[in-house]
Scaffold this motif. Structure first.
Motif, mmCIF file in Angstrom:
data_model
loop_
_atom_site.group_PDB
_atom_site.id
_atom_site.type_symbol
_atom_site.label_atom_id
_atom_site.label_comp_id
_atom_site.label_asym_id
_atom_site.label_seq_id
_atom_site.Cartn_x
_atom_site.Cartn_y
_atom_site.Cartn_z
ATOM 1 N N SER A 229 1.204 -1.338 -0.114
ATOM 2 C CA SER A 229 0.039 -0.373 0.163
ATOM 3 C C SER A 229 1.318 0.966 -0.238
ATOM 4 O O SER A 229 0.375 2.302 0.327
ATOM 5 N N LEU A 230 1.439 1.349 -0.742
ATOM 6 C CA LEU A 230 2.830 2.624 -1.025
ATOM 7 C C LEU A 230 2.783 3.237 -1.883
ATOM 8 O O LEU A 230 2.663 2.702 -3.177
ATOM 9 N N PRO A 231 2.197 4.573 -1.779
ATOM 10 C CA PRO A 231 2.167 4.904 -3.514
ATOM 11 C C PRO A 231 3.663 5.366 -3.867
ATOM 12 O O PRO A 231 5.162 5.136 -3.459
ATOM 13 N N VAL A 307 2.575 14.013 -6.177
ATOM 14 C CA VAL A 307 2.362 12.440 -5.576
ATOM 15 C C VAL A 307 2.136 12.712 -3.500
ATOM 16 O O VAL A 307 1.407 12.169 -3.324
ATOM 17 N N GLN A 308 3.230 13.223 -3.408
ATOM 18 C CA GLN A 308 3.080 13.424 -1.923
ATOM 19 C C GLN A 308 1.851 14.394 -1.594
ATOM 20 O O GLN A 308 0.871 13.898 -0.464
ATOM 21 N N LEU A 309 1.222 15.175 -2.919
ATOM 22 C CA LEU A 309 0.244 15.818 -1.734
ATOM 23 C C LEU A 309 -0.929 15.248 -2.470
ATOM 24 O O LEU A 309 -1.972 15.053 -1.534
ATOM 25 N N LYS A 310 -0.469 13.910 -3.247
ATOM 26 C CA LYS A 310 -1.939 13.074 -3.702
ATOM 27 C C LYS A 310 -2.264 12.430 -2.557
ATOM 28 O O LYS A 310 -3.210 12.163 -2.080
ATOM 29 N N TYR A 311 -1.581 12.010 -1.824
ATOM 30 C CA TYR A 311 -1.271 10.286 -1.232
ATOM 31 C C TYR A 311 -0.780 10.290 0.095
ATOM 32 O O TYR A 311 -0.881 9.901 1.162
ATOM 33 N N GLY A 312 -0.452 12.133 1.062
ATOM 34 C CA GLY A 312 0.254 11.928 2.240
ATOM 35 C C GLY A 312 1.996 11.259 2.125
ATOM 36 O O GLY A 312 2.565 12.353 2.376
ATOM 37 N N LYS A 313 2.932 10.558 0.996
ATOM 38 C CA LYS A 313 3.375 10.544 1.155
ATOM 39 C C LYS A 313 3.932 9.958 -0.314
ATOM 40 O O LYS A 313 3.356 9.460 -0.713
ATOM 41 N N VAL A 314 5.467 9.445 -0.213
ATOM 42 C CA VAL A 314 5.139 8.956 -1.513
ATOM 43 C C VAL A 314 6.295 7.415 -0.624
ATOM 44 O O VAL A 314 7.131 7.682 -0.157
ATOM 45 N N GLY A 315 6.055 6.628 -1.535
ATOM 46 C CA GLY A 315 6.576 5.026 -0.681
ATOM 47 C C GLY A 315 7.795 4.886 -1.653
ATOM 48 O O GLY A 315 8.693 4.151 -0.962
ATOM 49 N N ALA A 316 7.804 5.078 -3.025
ATOM 50 C CA ALA A 316 8.502 4.725 -3.383
ATOM 51 C C ALA A 316 9.029 5.231 -4.528
ATOM 52 O O ALA A 316 7.819 5.844 -5.874
ATOM 53 N N ILE A 317 10.598 5.757 -5.173
ATOM 54 C CA ILE A 317 10.395 6.579 -6.357
ATOM 55 C C ILE A 317 11.065 5.364 -7.652
ATOM 56 O O ILE A 317 12.070 4.836 -7.100
ATOM 57 N N PHE A 318 10.794 5.173 -9.340
ATOM 58 C CA PHE A 318 11.294 4.848 -9.424
ATOM 59 C C PHE A 318 11.450 5.202 -11.180
ATOM 60 O O PHE A 318 11.265 6.146 -11.487
ATOM 61 N N VAL A 319 13.115 5.610 -11.669
ATOM 62 C CA VAL A 319 13.674 6.223 -12.656
ATOM 63 C C VAL A 319 14.224 5.342 -14.059
ATOM 64 O O VAL A 319 14.657 4.291 -13.244
ATOM 65 N N ASP A 320 13.833 5.303 -14.836
ATOM 66 C CA ASP A 320 13.922 4.619 -15.849
ATOM 67 C C ASP A 320 14.701 4.956 -17.026
ATOM 68 O O ASP A 320 13.554 5.274 -17.727
ATOM 69 N N TYR A 321 15.774 5.195 -17.651
ATOM 70 C CA TYR A 321 17.027 4.940 -16.934
ATOM 71 C C TYR A 321 17.905 5.680 -16.480
ATOM 72 O O TYR A 321 17.143 6.722 -17.124
ATOM 73 N N ILE A 322 18.762 6.196 -15.564
ATOM 74 C CA ILE A 322 19.193 7.084 -14.688
ATOM 75 C C ILE A 322 20.032 8.289 -16.142
ATOM 76 O O ILE A 322 20.316 8.973 -16.148
ATOM 77 N N GLN A 323 20.440 6.943 -17.396
ATOM 78 C CA GLN A 323 21.531 7.761 -17.837
ATOM 79 C C GLN A 323 20.291 9.024 -18.876
ATOM 80 O O GLN A 323 20.739 9.580 -20.024
ATOM 81 N N ARG A 324 19.341 8.446 -19.178
ATOM 82 C CA ARG A 324 18.505 9.071 -20.354
ATOM 83 C C ARG A 324 17.885 10.445 -19.901
ATOM 84 O O ARG A 324 17.264 10.712 -19.813
#
Length: 459
Positions: A229-231, A307-324
């Motif tokens: 249940s993590l945003p 995301v923080q404003l919508k759900y109250g917190k951010v559970g995890a962030i994914f970046v696909d991918y760093i060289q881009r």
């Protein structure tokens, strides 16, 4: 008389925040409204800061609209705002002029305090000499010496936090309930190796093409948003949002991706129901996808704020991918070591600021293709120096079948842990079904067969 303010410096700082939007999100938090002497500059900065908190644009047109809506036209005219943003600015100029503003604002506070102390010194009706001295000492001690000062605490303050967390974890285990601490990957073998992924960790997931790193990341994200249940914020620079959704539906529904993409399914097939169920799960999941193909660390930070404003917190962030990720300092020679170092450093700061792990996918150097053993190692990360240093966890994906079609390990992947601040390095094996966008824990029978062969499970 020496003036303890600089209108030109205030103008440069405000102009930079509104004009260089790529870097403004990382700069605005360094500024305080008290750094400005001019009233109209305080008005402008307050609107900029409010926009920053909401994750919205800071450009001059938006700020002017807010000035009109909030009836601040008597303080700031449109002509003045346009003249202000017409100044040529750079981040180097910003740093120089902000340092000057910080110095001047500190001197103004010191001046105000000294005036108050002077008035107390001659106020014999209200203060005795003893109370005046005591009050003066208190005023001087309470002078704001800068944000870095508040980080200095006795070790006991931190040990109290550590012991409190230990007791909460102990009680949660005793009661058989979950503890809201670190993040799990959802893969039992991998969690046993890594332990928890801490809030604030930068996790690098590296692999050569066709190894399934995007699918692996999506599997991690799916478990976090559905089972924990993590945003989740998924920043996809390589794929469009609907392509990410198609792969998530394939993995969640256990349906071949080609069927989701083509629609070639019998109307009475169970796959139709599986796809519908998966789509419903995804609709309710706390997942936001940013598919900006020109993402910078500033746009990633801005999306995280939303995301923080919508759900109250951010559970995890994914970046696909760093060289881009588009570097803040543009150059004509492609990505450099400095660019990647700047990006990884900012992603680490984003992880800390939002108190959540950031998972950054990374391409690996082609050089490993020339080795007999093509299993990745830390040095295979492109521009690896800063990535290695900034990362708390480094994981690589290796599928032997990509290089050896007759491999005995078809249908499995090795997750090679090259760095783990709070866990163990080594290798974990997972089952793969990339046709269904899926990684999974291997069955106990698989490990039993390895033991019978005298091979070890690698965990």
């Amino acid at each position: 008389m020496i003036e303890l303010h600089s209108i030109p410096s205030e103008q440069v700082v405000l102009s930079t925040l509104m004009s260089l939007e790529q870097v403004a999100d990382t700069l605005v938090e360094q500024v305080d409204i008290s750094d400005f002497y001019a009233g109209r500059h305080q008005v402008i900065f307050k609107l900029i800061a409010d926009q920053h908190k909401k994750g919205e644009s800071l450009d001059p047109v938006t700020i002017w609209e807010l000035i009109r809506i909030n009836n601040h036209e008597n303080d700031v005219s449109e002509k003045y705002l346009m003249e202000l943003t017409g100044r040529i600015t750079t981040t180097l100029m910003f740093d120089t002029h902000l340092a000057k503003l910080k110095d001047l604002s500190a001197r103004r506070r010191l001046q105000d305090t000294s005036k108050l102390i002077s008035s107390m010194a001659v106020d014999m009706a209200t203060h005795t000499a003893e109370t005046a001295v005591s009050k003066a000492q208190s005023l001087i001690q309470n002078l704001d010496l800068g944000s870095g000062e508040e980080k200095l605490k006795h070790a006991h303050e931190f040990s109290k936090v550590a012991i409190s967390e230990f007791m909460q974890r102990h009680q949660a285990l005793h009661d058989g309930v979950a503890f809201d601490g670190g993040i799990c990957t959802g893969f039992t073998a991998l969690d046993n190796k890594l332990g928890e992924i801490s809030k604030g960790d930068l996790v690098i997931i590296g692999a050569r093409p066709s190894m399934g790193k995007t699918t692996f990341a999506q599997n991690l994200a799916a478990d976090m948003m559905i089972n924990q249940s993590l945003p989740v914020l998924f920043c996809s620079i390589e794929m469009k949002g609907h392509q990410i959704a198609q792969r998530l539906i394939s993995g969640i529904g256990d349906v071949e991706l080609r069927k989701v993409l083509t629609g070639k399914i019998s109307p009475n097939s169970d796959d139709v129901k599986k796809i519908s169920t998966a789509a419903n799960i995804l609709e309710k999941a706390p997942l936001m996808i940013d598919d900006n193909n020109r993402s910078t660390v500033a746009t990633i930070r801005r999306s995280a704020k939303k995301v923080q404003l919508k759900y109250g917190k951010v559970g995890a962030i994914f970046v696909d991918y760093i060289q881009r990720v588009t570097p803040l300092s543009k150059n004509n020679f492609g990505r450099s070591d400095k660019d990647i170092g700047e990006i990884s450093g900012e992603l680490k700061r984003i992880a800390g600021d939002f108190e959540c792990p950031v998972f950054a996918l990374a391409q690996l150097n082609r050089n490993l293709e020339n080795r007999p053993n093509k299993r990745p190692m830390n040095s295979d990360l492109k521009e690896s120096g800063d990535l290695e240093q900034d990362a708390d966890i480094i994981m690589f994906i290796y599928r032997d079948e990509v290089y050896h079609k007759e491999s005995k390990d078809v249908g499995t992947a090795e997750i090679i842990i090259g760095k783990a601040r709070n866990g163990s390095i080594g290798t974990v094996r997972l089952a793969t079904d990339l046709a269904k966008s899926t990684f999974a824990d291997l069955s106990p029978e698989y490990y039993e067969s390895l033991d019978e062969q005298g091979v070890g499970g690698g965990v």
